[in-house]
Motif scaffolding. Structure first.
Motif, short mmCIF file in Angstrom:
data_model
loop_
_atom_site.label_atom_id
_atom_site.label_comp_id
_atom_site.label_asym_id
_atom_site.label_seq_id
_atom_site.Cartn_x
_atom_site.Cartn_y
_atom_site.Cartn_z
N THR A 185 27.00 63.63 52.55
CA THR A 185 26.40 64.55 51.58
C THR A 185 25.72 65.68 52.34
O THR A 185 25.01 65.43 53.31
CB THR A 185 25.37 63.81 50.70
N ARG A 186 25.98 66.91 51.89
CA ARG A 186 25.37 68.09 52.50
C ARG A 186 24.86 68.99 51.39
O ARG A 186 25.52 69.17 50.37
CB ARG A 186 26.39 68.88 53.32
N ASP A 187 23.71 69.58 51.62
CA ASP A 187 23.19 70.62 50.73
C ASP A 187 23.43 71.96 51.40
O ASP A 187 22.97 72.19 52.52
CB ASP A 187 21.69 70.41 50.47
N TYR A 188 24.19 72.82 50.72
CA TYR A 188 24.47 74.15 51.24
C TYR A 188 23.66 75.17 50.43
O TYR A 188 23.66 75.12 49.20
CB TYR A 188 25.97 74.47 51.12
N PRO A 189 22.99 76.11 51.11
CA PRO A 189 22.13 77.08 50.40
C PRO A 189 22.92 78.25 49.82
O PRO A 189 22.60 79.42 50.06
CB PRO A 189 21.17 77.53 51.50
N VAL A 190 23.98 77.93 49.08
CA VAL A 190 24.81 78.96 48.44
C VAL A 190 25.10 78.52 47.00
O VAL A 190 25.06 77.33 46.69
CB VAL A 190 26.15 79.17 49.20
N PHE A 221 27.00 68.95 48.09
CA PHE A 221 28.40 68.60 48.27
C PHE A 221 28.48 67.16 48.77
O PHE A 221 27.82 66.81 49.74
CB PHE A 221 29.04 69.55 49.29
N THR A 222 29.29 66.33 48.10
CA THR A 222 29.44 64.94 48.51
C THR A 222 30.92 64.65 48.73
O THR A 222 31.75 64.87 47.85
CB THR A 222 28.87 63.98 47.44
N HIS A 223 31.21 64.16 49.94
CA HIS A 223 32.57 63.77 50.33
C HIS A 223 32.59 62.25 50.46
O HIS A 223 31.85 61.70 51.28
CB HIS A 223 32.91 64.43 51.68
N VAL A 224 33.40 61.58 49.66
CA VAL A 224 33.57 60.13 49.74
C VAL A 224 35.02 59.86 50.11
O VAL A 224 35.92 60.42 49.48
CB VAL A 224 33.21 59.42 48.42
#
Length: 153
Positions: free
Chosen positions: A15-20, A118-121
């Protein structure tokens, strides 16, 4: 020397938080010119075959030769796309023409206060001599998400 015929299973969640804004992050996946700007091995590989067909049932192909190393091939099929919400793919990887794995990956996009989460599983099946490659796949995906973050800056 005979190859031992065995399977290994591996899964991970990143999981990543992107500031866009969500739309900007989505476009990095949905628009070919943008995806070409950050996807893949970058300068570590000489690009080969590329195909991009972002639609349910569409296929992506990304093949490259690592400098002084093997040819890596990725073939994905989009099985579900809900605009600005999720992308689901099944994909296969080959290394020097040997089928190494089949995976299912879900990519989820969620607006948050200061950008997009954004979550990549991913769940993968690794074949024969590639049984131990699960941690490497997770590390490679971490690298892609870092490249995506750099692209979005």
């Amino acid at each position: 020397m005979a190859i031992e015929r065995r399977l290994a299973h591996a899964g991970f969640t990143l999981t990543r938080d992107y500031p866009v804004p969500l739309e900007l992050l989505w476009s990095a996946f949905a628009e070919e010119d943008q995806k070409l700007s950050w996807w893949g091995a970058g300068d570590a590989a000489e690009p080969g075959e590329w195909a991009f067909d972002f639609r349910i049932g569409g296929r992506d192909v990304d093949e490259g030769t690592f400098h002084n190393g093997p040819v890596s091939r990725y073939e994905a099929t989009y099985t579900d796309i809900v605009e600005h919400v999720r992308i689901v793919t099944t994909y296969d990887m080959w290394l020097d023409g040997v089928h190494m794995s089949t995976s299912v990956a879900s990519l989820e996009f969620e607006p948050i206060y200061d950008g997009t989460r954004f979550t990549h599983v991913e769940h993968g099946v690794f074949f024969d001599q590639f049984q131990a490659d699960g941690p490497g796949r997770e590390e490679g995906t971490r690298g892609l998400l870092e490249a995506l973050g750099n692209y979005l800056k």
